[in-house]
Design an enzyme around this catalytic site. Structure first.
Site, mmCIF file in Angstrom:
data_model
loop_
_atom_site.group_PDB
_atom_site.id
_atom_site.type_symbol
_atom_site.label_atom_id
_atom_site.label_comp_id
_atom_site.label_asym_id
_atom_site.label_seq_id
_atom_site.Cartn_x
_atom_site.Cartn_y
_atom_site.Cartn_z
ATOM 1 C CG ASP A 402 -4.016 27.758 -11.452
ATOM 2 O OD1 ASP A 402 -4.232 27.575 -12.553
ATOM 3 O OD2 ASP A 402 -4.571 28.413 -10.494
ATOM 4 C CB SER A 403 2.413 28.361 -11.622
ATOM 5 O OG SER A 403 2.149 28.744 -12.776
ATOM 6 C CB THR A 404 1.215 25.245 -6.883
ATOM 7 O OG1 THR A 404 -0.003 24.466 -7.124
ATOM 8 C CG2 THR A 404 1.114 26.616 -6.205
ATOM 9 C CE LYS A 406 4.099 26.923 -14.820
ATOM 10 N NZ LYS A 406 4.178 28.003 -14.813
#
Length: 599
Positions: A402-404, A406
């Site tokens: 998920d957003s990790t 980024k």
């Protein structure tokens, strides 16, 4: 996990179906170049994909060995001198006391859980039904044993002993008569039995009985009773596949033909005709009891008996050339089977689980911090090279980042000159998002702090899939799978990574071992700054996986720099009620770090 397991199972169904078609084709094309034994035994290859599917490869740590050899071939780490550590990075002036905002959007699964659950329920119901049939069959066997009469006739038992010597069977065989059968059968794995129809001794001469014993004992010698049980297990698992039913029917016919060939191999030519006449005695006398699937016997349908008589009439023994052909067919078919089976085992054993060597790892119980969440916490002390891990299994389980992710999207864009440490502003295109913080222009720091999806999707588009894939290979990021689409592969899709791998990558990032430019890593680290107190500085990124409106996956990864000491950590939580968020993961992680006097 459920979807992945279904995928593995469907792959095994595909491999088994293709294998059946290949075996049928080989039997048809090479019919005259194969002995009866090979016609039967090549069906054994069917069971190999089943073994690879259920075999506990993790027990043998095969995947770890693959990872070890992979690491030997990797030349992208440890290339940068240690003096280029990022200890000189200074936090941004603004302290984010509320941690990085944990914003996320829900994604909709193309294959809803309803489909997965329906598939599993139907499959299990079918297995339960066929398992029930198998249990009932064994009940019938038990009932038949109790009602059967043990034969104590001296001449019959002497004949049996003589036949055992000829066939090469040393085990004790119990011979009984039963009124429940019309043709002789062989049963029993631990205690072998030969059951004869009622009044066989009255109606059969000892000479005919000799051929019956030779046939049934040959079944024992060839372990056909055991194979019958394996076939049933195979049928229970793949009960819905018509090709499996066809294959097992053909296998039973080939079993009797191969057994006939084994008996003929023990006789001289004068005995062939008498053996054939003995078989004819049992034409169309095959019983219809459920236990017939577990038994091997001399009887059969008229069509099967006709085929067997033709084979007996044409039997000439196996020449040396035929034996070499048999070996060649075995080798070729073995290669054909091993390739797809290896594909299944690789899918099952190396994709979803990271094979950690567990060196310098201490496992501890932190369950009191996790309340109603399933999860794992991994901490790495870089000074002592020591891991402290909660939940051994989940620490190796790969899930969506998920957003990790980024963190690395930003790094890849910097390395590709899509943005630079000083010029990283992206213009909002006017699309209105439900998260108001996203509806404005963003720079690298605000995009990471507000977890702005569109910002990093733009970066990925500009970097390009080919370069992204190259970067994933370079840093060994989880399963390195971008097949989920360039905009979404990291959001509950194809890309997966374990907590241990997250920590290892953060350590490589902190130590500047990824082979990227120091100024770019410096820029990413600066944007990840969250908080400082006492002598420590906390950096990190949250991530939340939201599927069909439910928060199923929560991440918080980062590091603490304190008194020239670096601690790298990753926490992942999951919750069946949809309450697993990055924010909650961060709360748990901060409690653990506080109690450990790290931050």
């Amino acid at each position: 996990m459920m979807g992945t397991n279904i995928l593995r199972f469907l792959l095994s169904v595909l491999v088994v179906s293709l294998l059946i078609l290949i075996i049928l084709l080989i039997k048809k094309v090479l019919k005259k170049h194969m002995s009866q034994q090979v016609h039967y035994k090549i069906w054994y290859f069917l069971f190999i994909p089943l073994i690879t599917l259920i075999f506990p490869w993790n027990f043998l740590r095969v995947g770890e060995k693959l990872e070890y050899f992979k690491s030997l071939l990797s030349f992208n780490t440890n290339t940068t001198p240690k003096h280029k550590q990022l200890s000189t990075v200074q936090p941004s002036e603004t302290v984010n006391n509320n941690l990085i905002h944990d914003f996320t959007l829900s994604v909709n699964k193309k294959t809803p859980d309803f489909f997965n659950h329906t598939f599993i329920v139907c499959w299990v119901i079918g297995m339960i039904f066929f398992l029930g049939v198998a249990l009932y069959a064994n009940y019938q066997i038990s009932k038949m044993k109790k009602g059967a009469t043990t034969i104590h006739d001296l001449k019959t038992n002497e004949l049996l002993d003589a036949c055992k010597k000829v066939v090469g069977v040393k085990r004790n065989i119990i011979v009984q008569e039963s009124s429940l059968i019309t043709s002789p059968i062989t049963l029993g794995i631990l205690q072998p039995y030969i059951f004869l129809p009622h009044k066989t001794l009255e109606e059969f001469s000892l000479n005919k009985l000799k051929y019956v014993f030779l046939h049934e004992l040959s079944h024992h010698k060839r372990k056909d009773v055991f194979i019958n049980y394996v076939m049933w297990a195979f049928q229970i698992i793949y009960w819905f596949n018509p090709l499996v039913w066809i294959a097992l029917k053909r296998m039973r016919i080939d079993r009797e033909l191969a057994c006939d060939a084994s008996v003929l191999n023990l006789l001289d030519e004068s005995g062939y005709i008498e053996y054939g006449y003995t078989i004819i005695e049992y034409a169309d006398k095959k019983h219809n009891y459920a236990f017939g699937q577990f038994s091997s016997g001399i009887g059969g349908t008229k069509q099967q008996i006709k085929q067997r008589i033709q084979n007996i009439a044409n039997y000439t023994g196996d020449s040396k050339l035929m034996k070499w052909k048999d070996k060649l067919i075995y080798i070729c078919l073995g290669i054909i089977v091993v390739l797809p089976s290896s594909f299944i085992s690789a899918t099952a054993s190396t994709d979803d689980v990271y094979h950690f060597n567990e060196k310098n790892a201490i496992y501890e119980n932190l369950s009191s911090y996790f309340d109603n969440y399933q999860g794992s916490f991994v901490l790495f002390d870089s000074a002592n090279k020591q891991y402290r891990i909660y939940n051994r299994e989940m620490s190796k389980q790969r899930v969506s980042p998920d957003s990790t992710y980024k963190i690395y999207s930003a790094l890849f864009a910097l390395e590709s000159n899509v943005i630079s440490p000083r010029r990283n502003k992206q213009i909002w295109d006017g699309t209105v998002y439900p998260i108001k913080e996203w509806n404005t222009n963003q720079n690298l720091s605000t995009a990471l702090q507000n977890s702005v999806n569109w910002y990093f999707q733009h970066l990925d588009q500009k970097v390009g899939k080919k370069q992204l894939q190259s970067n994933f290979h370079k840093i060994n990021y989880g399963n390195e799978d971008l097949s989920g689409g360039l905009d979404n592969y990291w959001i509950e899709s194809s890309l997966k990574i374990s907590p241990i791998e997250q920590v290892q990558l953060l350590y490589a990032l902190g130590e500047n071992r990824l082979g990227f430019k120091e100024e770019n890593i410096h820029a990413v680290k600066k944007a990840l700054f969250i908080d400082k107190k006492n002598q420590g500085q906390l950096y990190g990124k949250t991530g939340t996986g939201k599927v069909n409106g439910k928060n199923i996956n929560g991440w918080f990864i980062g590091f603490v720099k304190k008194n020239n000491h670096s601690y790298y950590f990753a926490i992942n939580i999951q919750n069946k009620n949809g309450h697993a968020t990055g924010k909650k993961a961060a709360e748990i992680a901060r409690r653990i770090l506080k109690d450990k006097h790290i931050f």
